[in-house]
Design a protein around this motif. Structure first.
Motif, PDB file in Angstrom:
ATOM      1  N   LEU B 295       1.406  -1.269  -0.259  1.00 14.24           N
ATOM      2  CA  LEU B 295       0.253  -0.026   0.055  1.00 14.24           C
ATOM      3  C   LEU B 295       1.114   1.001   0.065  1.00 14.24           C
ATOM      4  O   LEU B 295       1.338   1.486   1.141  1.00 14.24           O
ATOM      5  N   ILE B 296       0.547   1.702  -0.962  1.00 18.07           N
ATOM      6  CA  ILE B 296       1.655   3.233  -0.795  1.00 18.07           C
ATOM      7  C   ILE B 296       1.117   4.421  -0.595  1.00 18.07           C
ATOM      8  O   ILE B 296      -0.191   4.320  -1.398  1.00 18.07           O
ATOM      9  N   GLU B 297       1.256   4.693   0.297  1.00 16.84           N
ATOM     10  CA  GLU B 297       0.656   6.217   1.247  1.00 16.84           C
ATOM     11  C   GLU B 297       1.779   7.413   0.857  1.00 16.84           C
ATOM     12  O   GLU B 297       2.234   7.707   1.476  1.00 16.84           O
ATOM     13  N   PRO B 298       0.796   8.508  -0.058  1.00 19.97           N
ATOM     14  CA  PRO B 298       1.323   9.678   0.057  1.00 19.97           C
ATOM     15  C   PRO B 298       1.228  10.287   1.029  1.00 19.97           C
ATOM     16  O   PRO B 298       0.233  11.266   1.086  1.00 19.97           O
ATOM     17  N   VAL B 299       2.372  10.693   1.750  1.00 17.48           N
ATOM     18  CA  VAL B 299       2.395  11.119   3.168  1.00 17.48           C
ATOM     19  C   VAL B 299       2.637  12.328   2.432  1.00 17.48           C
ATOM     20  O   VAL B 299       1.608  13.660   3.031  1.00 17.48           O
ATOM     21  N   ALA B 300       3.390  13.573   1.537  1.00 19.58           N
ATOM     22  CA  ALA B 300       3.236  14.260   1.277  1.00 19.58           C
ATOM     23  C   ALA B 300       3.932  14.139  -0.323  1.00 19.58           C
ATOM     24  O   ALA B 300       3.656  13.439  -0.563  1.00 19.58           O
ATOM     25  N   HIS B 301       4.206  16.100  -0.814  1.00 16.83           N
ATOM     26  CA  HIS B 301       5.124  15.275  -2.227  1.00 16.83           C
ATOM     27  C   HIS B 301       5.818  14.891  -2.679  1.00 16.83           C
ATOM     28  O   HIS B 301       6.346  14.380  -3.921  1.00 16.83           O
ATOM     29  N   ASP B 302       6.869  14.819  -1.244  1.00 21.39           N
ATOM     30  CA  ASP B 302       7.917  14.149  -1.369  1.00 21.39           C
ATOM     31  C   ASP B 302       7.875  13.027  -0.765  1.00 21.39           C
ATOM     32  O   ASP B 302       9.619  12.503   0.099  1.00 21.39           O
ATOM     33  N   ARG B 303       7.676  12.220   0.114  1.00 23.59           N
ATOM     34  CA  ARG B 303       7.592  11.570   1.482  1.00 23.59           C
ATOM     35  C   ARG B 303       6.246  10.326   0.905  1.00 23.59           C
ATOM     36  O   ARG B 303       5.250  10.754   0.908  1.00 23.59           O
ATOM     37  N   THR B 304       6.945   9.286   0.877  1.00 24.79           N
ATOM     38  CA  THR B 304       6.152   8.070   1.041  1.00 24.79           C
ATOM     39  C   THR B 304       5.956   6.954   2.075  1.00 24.79           C
ATOM     40  O   THR B 304       7.111   6.864   1.959  1.00 24.79           O
ATOM     41  N   ILE B 305       5.272   6.410   2.208  1.00 30.30           N
ATOM     42  CA  ILE B 305       4.996   5.053   2.941  1.00 30.30           C
ATOM     43  C   ILE B 305       4.410   3.846   2.117  1.00 30.30           C
ATOM     44  O   ILE B 305       3.402   3.823   2.056  1.00 30.30           O
ATOM     45  N   GLU B 306       5.326   2.941   2.327  1.00 30.83           N
ATOM     46  CA  GLU B 306       4.926   1.670   1.701  1.00 30.83           C
ATOM     47  C   GLU B 306       5.093   0.810   3.162  1.00 30.83           C
ATOM     48  O   GLU B 306       6.148   0.105   2.718  1.00 30.83           O
ATOM     49  N   ARG B 307       3.275   0.183   2.586  1.00 28.18           N
ATOM     50  CA  ARG B 307       3.492  -0.860   4.025  1.00 28.18           C
ATOM     51  C   ARG B 307       3.271  -1.918   3.218  1.00 28.18           C
ATOM     52  O   ARG B 307       2.071  -1.974   1.758  1.00 28.18           O
ATOM     53  N   VAL B 308       3.671  -3.004   3.862  1.00 28.16           N
ATOM     54  CA  VAL B 308       3.936  -4.090   3.002  1.00 28.16           C
ATOM     55  C   VAL B 308       3.001  -5.811   3.733  1.00 28.16           C
ATOM     56  O   VAL B 308       3.365  -5.749   4.693  1.00 28.16           O
ATOM     57  N   GLU B 309       1.884  -6.459   2.863  1.00 32.82           N
ATOM     58  CA  GLU B 309       1.871  -7.199   3.804  1.00 32.82           C
ATOM     59  C   GLU B 309       1.519  -8.713   3.630  1.00 32.82           C
ATOM     60  O   GLU B 309       0.949  -8.162   1.917  1.00 32.82           O
ATOM     61  N   ILE B 310       1.857  -9.621   3.167  1.00 33.52           N
ATOM     62  CA  ILE B 310       2.412 -10.697   2.951  1.00 33.52           C
ATOM     63  C   ILE B 310       1.956 -12.158   3.390  1.00 33.52           C
ATOM     64  O   ILE B 310       1.198 -12.076   4.930  1.00 33.52           O
ATOM     65  N   TYR B 311       0.685 -12.471   2.789  1.00 33.86           N
ATOM     66  CA  TYR B 311      -0.160 -14.119   3.073  1.00 33.86           C
ATOM     67  C   TYR B 311       0.267 -14.532   1.645  1.00 33.86           C
ATOM     68  O   TYR B 311       0.455 -14.399   1.423  1.00 33.86           O
ATOM     69  N   TYR B 312      -0.843 -16.139   2.677  1.00 33.80           N
ATOM     70  CA  TYR B 312      -0.098 -17.056   2.169  1.00 33.80           C
ATOM     71  C   TYR B 312      -1.631 -18.225   1.900  1.00 33.80           C
ATOM     72  O   TYR B 312      -2.270 -17.388   2.256  1.00 33.80           O
ATOM     73  N   ALA B 313      -1.131 -19.021   1.915  1.00 31.32           N
ATOM     74  CA  ALA B 313      -2.637 -20.050   1.133  1.00 31.32           C
ATOM     75  C   ALA B 313      -3.592 -20.960   1.866  1.00 31.32           C
ATOM     76  O   ALA B 313      -4.450 -21.789   1.985  1.00 31.32           O
ATOM     77  N   SER B 314      -3.037 -21.179   3.225  1.00 32.88           N
ATOM     78  CA  SER B 314      -3.677 -21.996   4.506  1.00 32.88           C
ATOM     79  C   SER B 314      -3.780 -21.713   5.529  1.00 32.88           C
ATOM     80  O   SER B 314      -2.295 -20.854   6.081  1.00 32.88           O
ATOM     81  N   GLU B 315      -3.682 -21.653   7.059  1.00 36.21           N
ATOM     82  CA  GLU B 315      -3.731 -21.128   7.692  1.00 36.21           C
ATOM     83  C   GLU B 315      -2.615 -22.255   8.545  1.00 36.21           C
ATOM     84  O   GLU B 315      -1.394 -21.112   9.012  1.00 36.21           O
ATOM     85  N   GLU B 316      -1.857 -23.468   7.908  1.00 40.19           N
ATOM     86  CA  GLU B 316      -0.760 -24.235   8.062  1.00 40.19           C
ATOM     87  C   GLU B 316       0.341 -22.970   7.586  1.00 40.19           C
ATOM     88  O   GLU B 316       1.740 -23.265   8.584  1.00 40.19           O
ATOM     89  N   MET B 317       0.462 -22.782   7.154  1.00 39.70           N
ATOM     90  CA  MET B 317       1.685 -21.508   6.344  1.00 39.70           C
ATOM     91  C   MET B 317       2.106 -20.563   7.424  1.00 39.70           C
ATOM     92  O   MET B 317       2.769 -19.784   7.672  1.00 39.70           O
ATOM     93  N   THR B 318       1.095 -20.126   8.440  1.00 42.44           N
ATOM     94  CA  THR B 318       1.213 -19.107   9.774  1.00 42.44           C
ATOM     95  C   THR B 318       1.823 -19.572  10.964  1.00 42.44           C
ATOM     96  O   THR B 318       1.658 -19.143  11.481  1.00 42.44           O
ATOM     97  N   GLY B 319       1.880 -21.261  10.293  1.00 41.97           N
ATOM     98  CA  GLY B 319       2.209 -21.243  12.213  1.00 41.97           C
ATOM     99  C   GLY B 319       3.663 -21.452  12.127  1.00 41.97           C
ATOM    100  O   GLY B 319       4.504 -21.028  11.626  1.00 41.97           O
ATOM    101  N   ALA B 320       4.117 -21.777  13.393  1.00 45.63           N
ATOM    102  CA  ALA B 320       5.366 -21.685  14.262  1.00 45.63           C
ATOM    103  C   ALA B 320       6.125 -22.471  12.922  1.00 45.63           C
ATOM    104  O   ALA B 320       7.147 -22.404  13.125  1.00 45.63           O
ATOM    105  N   GLY B 321       5.569 -23.807  12.060  1.00 45.08           N
ATOM    106  CA  GLY B 321       6.166 -24.658  11.300  1.00 45.08           C
ATOM    107  C   GLY B 321       7.085 -24.452  10.339  1.00 45.08           C
ATOM    108  O   GLY B 321       7.960 -24.584   9.737  1.00 45.08           O
ATOM    109  N   PHE B 322       6.435 -22.983  10.041  1.00 40.47           N
ATOM    110  CA  PHE B 322       6.783 -21.781   8.664  1.00 40.47           C
ATOM    111  C   PHE B 322       7.140 -20.888   8.880  1.00 40.47           C
ATOM    112  O   PHE B 322       7.640 -20.130   7.872  1.00 40.47           O
TER     113      PHE B 322
END
Lengths: 77, 383
Positions: B295-322
């Motif tokens: 998500l590109i957030e325009p904070v000012a004409h010369d300042r930007t925040i890039e927010r990155v979120e990563i998703y997986y295909a199953s609940e198992e992938m979000t567990g400690a094993g991975f």
């Protein structure tokens, strides 16, 4: 039933520590006290406080009780 | 807009072979940045956050977007709504920090109370002490100002002007391109799959850099081994553009272990991956075993925040094993996006060169960048 002065002290202390449940209880109790003394406006004032804080806290039972009393006195719709 | 910029915009609208890029002022002029808020962001469907920001009923998160105070709220029924974060009474900010609401939203000023669907529930003492009604206070007309919103792939989009086509109509080309990703159940990887970068650049340069693969061999030499330039292709549609690759061959574990694959994907995704930029401010990454959004957030004409979120295909992938594989994956993407900072900040500084004319596009390598410039310029066509 406690005296109003005692309730006021408890209310101030509850406000100071942000204890919503205690605030709801104290305002509600103050409402009963004031109504029994015939001070309807004052009773509705403190019951409104209790009502709003109960709404905020998700205390549906108390909110419904306060609401019913306020409606009975023509202070809510 | 100044006359010299207007003349230059006509060149932006030309075909990529002869076009020039957006004039410098689109990167350096705060007044044009303000104009972009109205023309590019308020009227379209920009993103302001993620559904994961308010995962449970009662969760509320304030968001300042383009200076507009907004509030994300997850209702008791699970519906996510977006409101302008102000009380209808005195315009007080309602919620200052993320919170899990047990009951109503209570304004901290005079305690007007709102349901999580925005309805005005209580107006304490509005008719005098202990009198909570008044003939001139019509609660039914004083609910919170709701902002049109839509959630797609857990991203929260808003249409502030309220008159854009429905999101799924507006974004139909992107949704079709995303195929099974569009309706897949996504599982966020957790804290190790979330990061932000603050960049001293105009928001458009962050998007533009993502739009092309031309820079990969030079800025990301590490990608050459498995994501070669010749494996990439361009995709240009009305609301998005970007690159795809024919050689996505991940392996995150010590023995090449992989994350599980999203269900329902066509064979195209066996070795394919795509990286569309949905105009104006979402950069997607679609891979068969994980996807992400920036998500590109325009904070000012010369300042930007890039927010990155990563998703997986199953609940198992979000567990400690991975966890180790997820951390490796997030670290890889983060290192790539950090490699881009030098060029997006360098292009921003370069926009102060008075002779720079928006730049000459490569007709072969830059059609996506040009498509984005064209999209921006077309929104200023009547300026």
């Amino acid at each position: 039933m406690r005296e109003l002065a005692e309730l006021e002290a408890l209310l101030l202390a509850a406000h100071a520590r942000g204890d919503r449940a205690a605030l709801v209880a104290c305002y509600s109790e103050a409402g009963d006290l004031l109504e029994s003394a015939g001070q309807i406006d004052a009773a509705c004032f403190v019951r409104t406080q209790a009502y709003v804080l109960a709404l905020e806290a998700g205390d549906r039972a108390t909110a419904a009780r306060m609401y019913a009393v306020l409606v009975r006195h023509g202070r809510e719709m | 807009m100044k006359p010299e910029n207007f003349a230059t915009l006509a060149r932006v609208l030309e075909p990529v072979n002869s076009a020039r890029g957006l004039p410098n002022a689109f990167y350096t002029d705060p007044a044009l940045h303000e104009e972009e808020k109205k023309r590019l962001f308020a009227k379209g469907w920009p993103a302001i956050g993620f559904g994961k920001d308010v995962p449970e009923p009662g969760d509320a998160k304030p968001v300042s977007f383009l200076g507009i105070p907004l509030l994300l709220v997850r209702g008791r029924d699970g519906t996510l709504r977006v409101f302008q974060n102000v009380c209808r009474h005195r315009g007080m900010i309602l919620v200052d920090e993320p919170i899990r609401l047990k009951g109503v939203i209570r304004c901290p000023y005079h305690a007007w109370c709102y349901e999580l669907d925005g309805a005005l529930r209580a107006t304490p003492h509005v008719g005098g002490a202990g009198h909570n009604t008044h003939p001139d206070i019509d609660r039914s007309a004083l609910g919170l100002f709701e902002v049109r919103s839509a959630v797609f792939m857990d991203i929260v989009f808003v249409n502030i002007s309220g008159d854009a086509p429905e999101f799924r109509v507006y974004a139909a080309d992107l949704i079709a391109r995303a195929e099974a990703f569009a309706d897949a159940k996504l599982f966020h990887g957790g804290p190790d799959s979330s990061f932000s970068l603050e960049v001293k650049t105009n928001w458009k340069l962050a998007a533009e850099n993502y739009l092309e693969s031309y820079h990969l061999p030079w800025v990301h030499p590490g990608l050459n081994s498995y994501s070669r330039l010749e494996d990439h292709y361009n995709v240009v549609e009305e609301t998005f553009a970007g690159q795809g690759t024919l050689a996505y061959t991940p392996g995150f574990g010590p023995n090449g272990e992989r994350f599980s694959r999203f269900p329902g994907l066509s064979p195209k995704w066996d070795k394919g991956a795509e990286y569309p930029t949905f105009f104006p401010n979402v950069l997607f990454g679609f891979q068969n075993d994980h996807c992400y959004a920036i998500l590109i957030e325009p904070v000012a004409h010369d300042r930007t925040i890039e927010r990155v979120e990563i998703y997986y295909a199953s609940e198992e992938m979000t567990g400690a094993g991975f966890a180790a594989m997820r951390e490796k994956n997030a670290a890889m993407w983060k290192s790539i996006f950090i490699e881009d900072i030098g060029v997006v900040e360098g292009m921003q500084r370069g926009r102060w060169a008075p002779a720079f004319d928006g730049g000459k596009f490569s007709p072969v390598m830059d059609p996506c960048t040009h498509a984005f410039h064209h999209w921006v310029a077309s929104h200023f066509a009547d300026a």
